[in-house]
Design a protein around this motif. Structure first.
Motif, PDB file in Angstrom:
ATOM      1  N   SER A   1       0.874  -1.294  -0.007  1.00  6.86           N
ATOM      2  CA  SER A   1       0.062   0.060   0.001  1.00  6.86           C
ATOM      3  C   SER A   1       0.932   1.056   0.151  1.00  6.86           C
ATOM      4  N   LEU A   2       1.731   1.266   0.729  1.00  7.19           N
ATOM      5  CA  LEU A   2       2.685   2.456   0.774  1.00  7.19           C
ATOM      6  C   LEU A   2       3.607   2.476  -0.591  1.00  7.19           C
ATOM      7  N   LEU A   3       3.950   1.407  -1.174  1.00 13.16           N
ATOM      8  CA  LEU A   3       4.455   1.682  -2.449  1.00 13.16           C
ATOM      9  C   LEU A   3       3.506   2.132  -3.393  1.00 13.16           C
ATOM     10  N   LEU A   4       2.352   1.723  -3.502  1.00 15.31           N
ATOM     11  CA  LEU A   4       1.371   2.229  -4.388  1.00 15.31           C
ATOM     12  C   LEU A   4       1.274   3.646  -4.168  1.00 15.31           C
ATOM     13  N   LEU A   5       1.039   4.206  -2.825  1.00 10.65           N
ATOM     14  CA  LEU A   5       0.839   5.509  -2.551  1.00 10.65           C
ATOM     15  C   LEU A   5       2.129   6.260  -2.935  1.00 10.65           C
ATOM     16  N   LEU A   6       3.117   5.747  -2.855  1.00 11.31           N
ATOM     17  CA  LEU A   6       4.395   6.548  -3.476  1.00 11.31           C
ATOM     18  C   LEU A   6       4.410   6.802  -4.795  1.00 11.31           C
ATOM     19  N   ILE A   7       4.149   5.823  -5.713  1.00 10.28           N
ATOM     20  CA  ILE A   7       4.193   5.670  -7.054  1.00 10.28           C
ATOM     21  C   ILE A   7       3.192   6.751  -7.503  1.00 10.28           C
ATOM     22  N   LEU A   8       1.781   6.783  -7.129  1.00  7.81           N
ATOM     23  CA  LEU A   8       0.919   7.807  -7.236  1.00  7.81           C
ATOM     24  C   LEU A   8       1.388   9.089  -7.023  1.00  7.81           C
ATOM     25  N   PHE A   9       1.903   9.345  -5.856  1.00  7.42           N
ATOM     26  CA  PHE A   9       2.368  10.699  -5.617  1.00  7.42           C
ATOM     27  C   PHE A   9       3.394  11.011  -6.425  1.00  7.42           C
ATOM     28  N   CYS A  10       4.412  10.171  -7.043  1.00  8.98           N
ATOM     29  CA  CYS A  10       5.446  10.688  -8.051  1.00  8.98           C
ATOM     30  C   CYS A  10       4.830  11.158  -9.275  1.00  8.98           C
TER      31      CYS A  10
END
Length: 203
Positions: free
Chosen positions: A180-189
């Motif tokens: 979930s954290l990785l997905l959020l990071l990708i979305l943020f980028c």
């Protein structure tokens, strides 16, 4: 995905060969789905791993040979027509031109592990008149590396699935949190990148 799985289950190695050939010839077929499935089916039917890898590499060479031939015969003018006729081809072909310009002949090897221009580099290498021997030599190593990696995912997952599910069930809470954290990071980028582009366009 069920169609691909059924094809590989029913026709085995010949279906995998055809699908990989089509993917490397830039048809809308995904090796990220085909190769792990082929590895899984191969392990289930006790097919040697090396047979799967060599067959998929040969299929990739046949497929990429088609794109190379198109680029070699038609050159850049034909690629421009292809990009106008098929707008989805424009981005990967232009990215392949940049990669080839930056790395020369070694771009053919490097591009095999770059999703955007992995299959489209054949058009550009042909248009830039890279010698066939050099092109197929570099392609063979790149395709072998990529196909080995993806095929092994399905092949060894099937053989060690009990261990996989044991650890997944034990640590699934942390796996889901990290995912979930990785997905959020990708979305943020992605959002940040789009905001930067819109600001640059305004300027």
């Amino acid at each position: 995905m069920s169609f691909v799985e059924n094809m590989i289950n029913q026709y085995g190695l010949s279906a995998m060969f055809l699908l990989i050939l089509l993917e490397y010839a830039c048809f809308p077929v995904s090796s990220e789905i085909i190769l792990p499935l082929a590895g899984l089916v191969g392990a289930r039917s006790h097919m040697p791993f090396i047979t799967l890898v060599l067959a998929s590499t040969a299929a990739g060479l046949f497929g990429t040979g088609i794109t190379y031939l198109v680029g070699r015969i038609g050159g850049s003018p034909l690629l421009e027509k292809i990009m106008k006729r098929f707008p989805s081809f424009e981005k990967p072909i232009l990215a392949s031109y940049r990669t080839f310009g930056n790395h020369g002949k070694s771009a053919v090897f490097l591009s095999r592990i770059i999703p955007l221009c992995r299959t489209y580099i054949g058009f550009v290498a042909g248009a830039m008149k890279q010698p066939p021997a050099s092109y197929f030599f570099c392609s063979a190593f790149g395709i072998l590396l990529w196909n080995s990696l993806l095929t092994s995912l399905g092949y060894y997952f099937y053989q060690h699935q009990d261990v996989f599910f044991l650890y997944f069930n034990r640590y699934k809470k942390w796996i889901l949190i990290c995912g979930s954290l990785l997905l959020l990071l990708i979305l943020f980028c992605n959002i940040s990148s789009r905001c930067k582009k819109s600001e640059e366009n305004r300027e």
